[in-house]
Design an enzyme around this catalytic site. Structure first.
Site, PDB file in Angstrom:
ATOM      1  N   ARG A 210       0.839  -1.189   0.000  1.00 18.04           N
ATOM      2  CA  ARG A 210       0.000   0.000   0.000  1.00 18.04           C
ATOM      3  C   ARG A 210       0.883   1.252   0.000  1.00 18.04           C
ATOM      4  O   ARG A 210       0.565   2.259  -0.606  1.00 18.04           O
ATOM      5  CB  ARG A 210      -0.855  -0.051   1.271  1.00 18.04           C
ATOM      6  CG  ARG A 210      -2.076   0.758   1.194  1.00 18.04           C
ATOM      7  CD  ARG A 210      -2.947   0.414   2.360  1.00 18.04           C
ATOM      8  NE  ARG A 210      -4.115   1.260   2.314  1.00 18.04           N
ATOM      9  CZ  ARG A 210      -4.693   1.747   3.382  1.00 18.04           C
ATOM     10  NH1 ARG A 210      -4.243   1.467   4.568  1.00 18.04           N
ATOM     11  NH2 ARG A 210      -5.756   2.499   3.278  1.00 18.04           N
TER      12      ARG A 210
ATOM     13  N   HIS B  83     -11.779   5.296   4.601  1.00 20.14           N
ATOM     14  CA  HIS B  83     -12.448   4.667   3.458  1.00 20.14           C
ATOM     15  C   HIS B  83     -11.621   3.416   3.162  1.00 20.14           C
ATOM     16  O   HIS B  83     -10.675   3.442   2.385  1.00 20.14           O
ATOM     17  CB  HIS B  83     -12.472   5.617   2.253  1.00 20.14           C
ATOM     18  CG  HIS B  83     -12.950   4.954   0.980  1.00 20.14           C
ATOM     19  ND1 HIS B  83     -14.201   4.407   0.844  1.00 20.14           N
ATOM     20  CD2 HIS B  83     -12.327   4.740  -0.202  1.00 20.14           C
ATOM     21  CE1 HIS B  83     -14.324   3.894  -0.367  1.00 20.14           C
ATOM     22  NE2 HIS B  83     -13.195   4.076  -1.023  1.00 20.14           N
TER      23      HIS B  83
ATOM     24  N   ARG C 278     -23.893   3.026   0.333  1.00 23.45           N
ATOM     25  CA  ARG C 278     -24.051   1.559   0.324  1.00 23.45           C
ATOM     26  C   ARG C 278     -24.824   1.108   1.569  1.00 23.45           C
ATOM     27  O   ARG C 278     -25.613   0.161   1.511  1.00 23.45           O
ATOM     28  CB  ARG C 278     -22.672   0.887   0.280  1.00 23.45           C
ATOM     29  CG  ARG C 278     -22.019   1.016  -1.078  1.00 23.45           C
ATOM     30  CD  ARG C 278     -20.600   0.507  -1.090  1.00 23.45           C
ATOM     31  NE  ARG C 278     -20.064   0.565  -2.451  1.00 23.45           N
ATOM     32  CZ  ARG C 278     -18.784   0.663  -2.763  1.00 23.45           C
ATOM     33  NH1 ARG C 278     -17.869   0.691  -1.807  1.00 23.45           N
ATOM     34  NH2 ARG C 278     -18.396   0.708  -4.009  1.00 23.45           N
TER      35      ARG C 278
ATOM     36  N   ASP D 128     -19.525   4.670   0.900  1.00 21.06           N
ATOM     37  CA  ASP D 128     -19.825   3.601   1.865  1.00 21.06           C
ATOM     38  C   ASP D 128     -21.161   3.886   2.567  1.00 21.06           C
ATOM     39  O   ASP D 128     -21.932   2.966   2.842  1.00 21.06           O
ATOM     40  CB  ASP D 128     -18.694   3.511   2.894  1.00 21.06           C
ATOM     41  CG  ASP D 128     -17.328   3.594   2.232  1.00 21.06           C
ATOM     42  OD1 ASP D 128     -16.745   2.559   1.920  1.00 21.06           O
ATOM     43  OD2 ASP D 128     -16.874   4.726   1.957  1.00 21.06           O
TER      44      ASP D 128
HETATM   45  P1  NAD Z   1      -8.414   3.910 -14.046  1.00 26.18           P
HETATM   46  O1  NAD Z   1      -7.115   3.188 -14.062  1.00 26.18           O
HETATM   47  O2  NAD Z   1      -9.528   3.479 -14.916  1.00 26.18           O
HETATM   48  O3  NAD Z   1      -8.154   5.469 -14.340  1.00 26.18           O
HETATM   49  C1  NAD Z   1      -7.091   6.208 -13.832  1.00 26.18           C
HETATM   50  C2  NAD Z   1      -6.754   7.232 -14.913  1.00 26.18           C
HETATM   51  O4  NAD Z   1      -5.793   8.132 -14.374  1.00 26.18           O
HETATM   52  C3  NAD Z   1      -6.146   6.602 -16.170  1.00 26.18           C
HETATM   53  O5  NAD Z   1      -6.912   6.965 -17.311  1.00 26.18           O
HETATM   54  C4  NAD Z   1      -4.724   7.204 -16.224  1.00 26.18           C
HETATM   55  O6  NAD Z   1      -4.272   7.426 -17.521  1.00 26.18           O
HETATM   56  C5  NAD Z   1      -4.959   8.502 -15.462  1.00 26.18           C
HETATM   57  N1  NAD Z   1      -3.741   9.106 -14.954  1.00 26.18           N
HETATM   58  C6  NAD Z   1      -2.667   8.486 -14.375  1.00 26.18           C
HETATM   59  N2  NAD Z   1      -1.745   9.402 -14.050  1.00 26.18           N
HETATM   60  C7  NAD Z   1      -2.247  10.607 -14.414  1.00 26.18           C
HETATM   61  C8  NAD Z   1      -1.764  11.944 -14.343  1.00 26.18           C
HETATM   62  N3  NAD Z   1      -0.559  12.216 -13.824  1.00 26.18           N
HETATM   63  N4  NAD Z   1      -2.545  12.946 -14.821  1.00 26.18           N
HETATM   64  C9  NAD Z   1      -3.752  12.679 -15.374  1.00 26.18           C
HETATM   65  N5  NAD Z   1      -4.260  11.437 -15.471  1.00 26.18           N
HETATM   66  C10 NAD Z   1      -3.508  10.423 -15.008  1.00 26.18           C
HETATM   67  O7  NAD Z   1      -8.879   3.907 -12.508  1.00 26.18           O
HETATM   68  P2  NAD Z   1     -10.354   4.204 -11.997  1.00 26.18           P
HETATM   69  O8  NAD Z   1     -11.125   2.946 -11.926  1.00 26.18           O
HETATM   70  O9  NAD Z   1     -10.877   5.372 -12.742  1.00 26.18           O
HETATM   71  O10 NAD Z   1     -10.033   4.656 -10.490  1.00 26.18           O
HETATM   72  C11 NAD Z   1      -9.401   5.892 -10.229  1.00 26.18           C
HETATM   73  C12 NAD Z   1      -9.135   6.034  -8.746  1.00 26.18           C
HETATM   74  O11 NAD Z   1     -10.370   6.179  -8.052  1.00 26.18           O
HETATM   75  C13 NAD Z   1      -8.419   4.827  -8.116  1.00 26.18           C
HETATM   76  O12 NAD Z   1      -7.457   5.301  -7.194  1.00 26.18           O
HETATM   77  C14 NAD Z   1      -9.546   4.123  -7.385  1.00 26.18           C
HETATM   78  O13 NAD Z   1      -9.084   3.331  -6.303  1.00 26.18           O
HETATM   79  C15 NAD Z   1     -10.356   5.309  -6.930  1.00 26.18           C
HETATM   80  N6  NAD Z   1     -11.727   5.045  -6.486  1.00 26.18           N
HETATM   81  C16 NAD Z   1     -12.130   5.715  -5.383  1.00 26.18           C
HETATM   82  C17 NAD Z   1     -13.397   5.513  -4.884  1.00 26.18           C
HETATM   83  C18 NAD Z   1     -13.823   6.260  -3.640  1.00 26.18           C
HETATM   84  O14 NAD Z   1     -14.847   5.944  -3.016  1.00 26.18           O
HETATM   85  N7  NAD Z   1     -13.069   7.264  -3.230  1.00 26.18           N
HETATM   86  C19 NAD Z   1     -14.274   4.608  -5.524  1.00 26.18           C
HETATM   87  C20 NAD Z   1     -13.836   3.962  -6.678  1.00 26.18           C
HETATM   88  C21 NAD Z   1     -12.539   4.177  -7.145  1.00 26.18           C
END
Ligand code: NAD
Length: 310
Positions: free
Chosen positions: A91, A178, A154, A151
């Site tokens: 992590r 979270h 949910r 959450d």
């Molecule tokens: P994903 O891999 O589909 O998308 C991430 C995007 O970020 C990619 O398109 C990548 O090209 C882009 N990226 C990477 N570095 C970058 C930069 N420097 N500048 C601009 N863009 C950049 O992932 P996802 O499924 O969209 O998830 C995104 C994040 O959201 C993850 O960290 C995931 O764990 C988180 N998430 C959070 C919650 C919440 O409740 N907070 C819920 C779901 C997902």
């Protein structure tokens, strides 16, 4: 609502969460120009083209692909850019990588508008919010994370299904990290105005089952389809609305805590009032002593990680 954009929202990261958040904001008729920004320009372009095709069915101003500096005068910046945890990766490794991404984003944007609100969605959201508050240079109340809002949604859904009532008739919060140490604050749960403690159908066994369901929901979804994005996208749209229209919703966002249920100095999911100036105030829920302990346990876990990266 006007067809002309009156606000500017920059969504950084056009992956599953970023693109779906842009879509959700668009179909909620937020009169804004939406900027989608991703290092993967092809993906960014494709998402913009696809979402734009639907705009004639909405009142949303427009959507464009953009670069970091274009976000400098945005009303709201949503950060979903982040790398997923790879098998075998700790992590901490992930945090180090995502910290670099945050630094790159804020350096790329340059000087922000004084009243910009930044919302962190990327994980681990509590840690990245803490880092973004430091890196962005904005006041703490203008930088927060989505926290345990998803959450808590949910939880509303799980209780509404168990009691066969409408989800919005259920109120209550999941609080803390979270992540794995989050917990249902049952003392905050009401259904149609009745506290959970007075609802016989919500037996201790059912409460335990609901809490496990809520905590494991993301794992369950990811094991089936690889990612979660619809629920979080609507959370993001809801937060954007509360900011732009100064709605003052009370949401369990990730915020920097000071003397809150025995916790100070870390960022954690806790209820706050969200409006045009960001966090307008903490909502002082009174937790039972066992809930306070669980909240403090979450703070300890997050605090330890923060210490190890500073
Ligand atoms: P994903 O891999 O589909 O998308 C991430 C995007 O970020 C990619 O398109 C990548 O090209 C882009 N990226 C990477 N570095 C970058 C930069 N420097 N500048 C601009 N863009 C950049 O992932 P996802 O499924 O969209 O998830 C995104 C994040 O959201 C993850 O960290 C995931 O764990 C988180 N998430 C959070 C919650 C919440 O409740 N907070 C819920 C779901 C997902």
């Amino acid at each position: 609502m006007s067809k002309f954009p009156t606000h500017k929202i920059a969504i950084i990261g056009a992956g599953a969460v970023g693109a779906t958040s842009a879509y959700a904001a668009a179909i909620r008729n937020i009169a804004a120009q939406i900027l989608l920004i991703d290092v993967n320009e092809k993906k960014e372009e494709g998402e913009v083209m696809d979402i734009r095709d639907g705009l004639c069915f909405t009142e949303t101003g427009g959507i464009i692909g953009a670069n970091y500096p274009d976000a400098a005068d945005a009303d709201v910046i949503i950060i979903t850019a982040g790398l997923p945890q790879k098998p075998g990766e700790t992590r901490l490794d992930l945090i180090t990588k995502n910290k670099k991404i945050l630094e790159e984003i804020f350096a790329g944007i340059g000087k922000l508008r004084d009243d910009t609100i930044v919302v962190i969605v990327a994980n681990p959201v509590d840690i990245l919010t803490y880092l973004a508050q430091k890196i962005s240079g904005l006041p703490e109340h203008q930088v927060f994370g989505t926290g345990t809002t998803l959450d808590s949604a949910r939880l509303q859904i799980a209780i509404s299904q168990a009691l066969e009532v409408y989800p919005q008739s259920v109120q209550g919060f999941v609080l803390g990290e979270h992540g794995d140490s989050e917990f249902v604050a049952w003392s905050t749960v009401t259904v149609g105005g009745i506290p959970a403690s007075d609802i016989k159908a919500l037996s201790p066994a059912l409460k335990k089952k609901i809490e496990e369901q809520v905590r494991n929901k993301a794992y369950e979804i990811i094991s089936r389809k690889g990612a979660t994005f619809y629920g979080i996208a609507l959370v993001v749209a809801d937060i954007i609305e509360s900011i732009l229209f100064d709605q003052k919703k009370i949401l369990p966002i990730t915020t920097h805590l000071v003397r809150c249920n025995g916790v100070s100095g870390v960022c954690l999911g806790s209820p706050a009032i969200i409006g045009r100036h960001g966090i307008l105030g903490h909502w002082p829920v009174k937790l039972h002593s066992d809930e306070s302990k669980r909240f403090q346990n979450s703070a300890k876990i997050i605090g330890k990680i923060i210490k190890s990266i500073e």
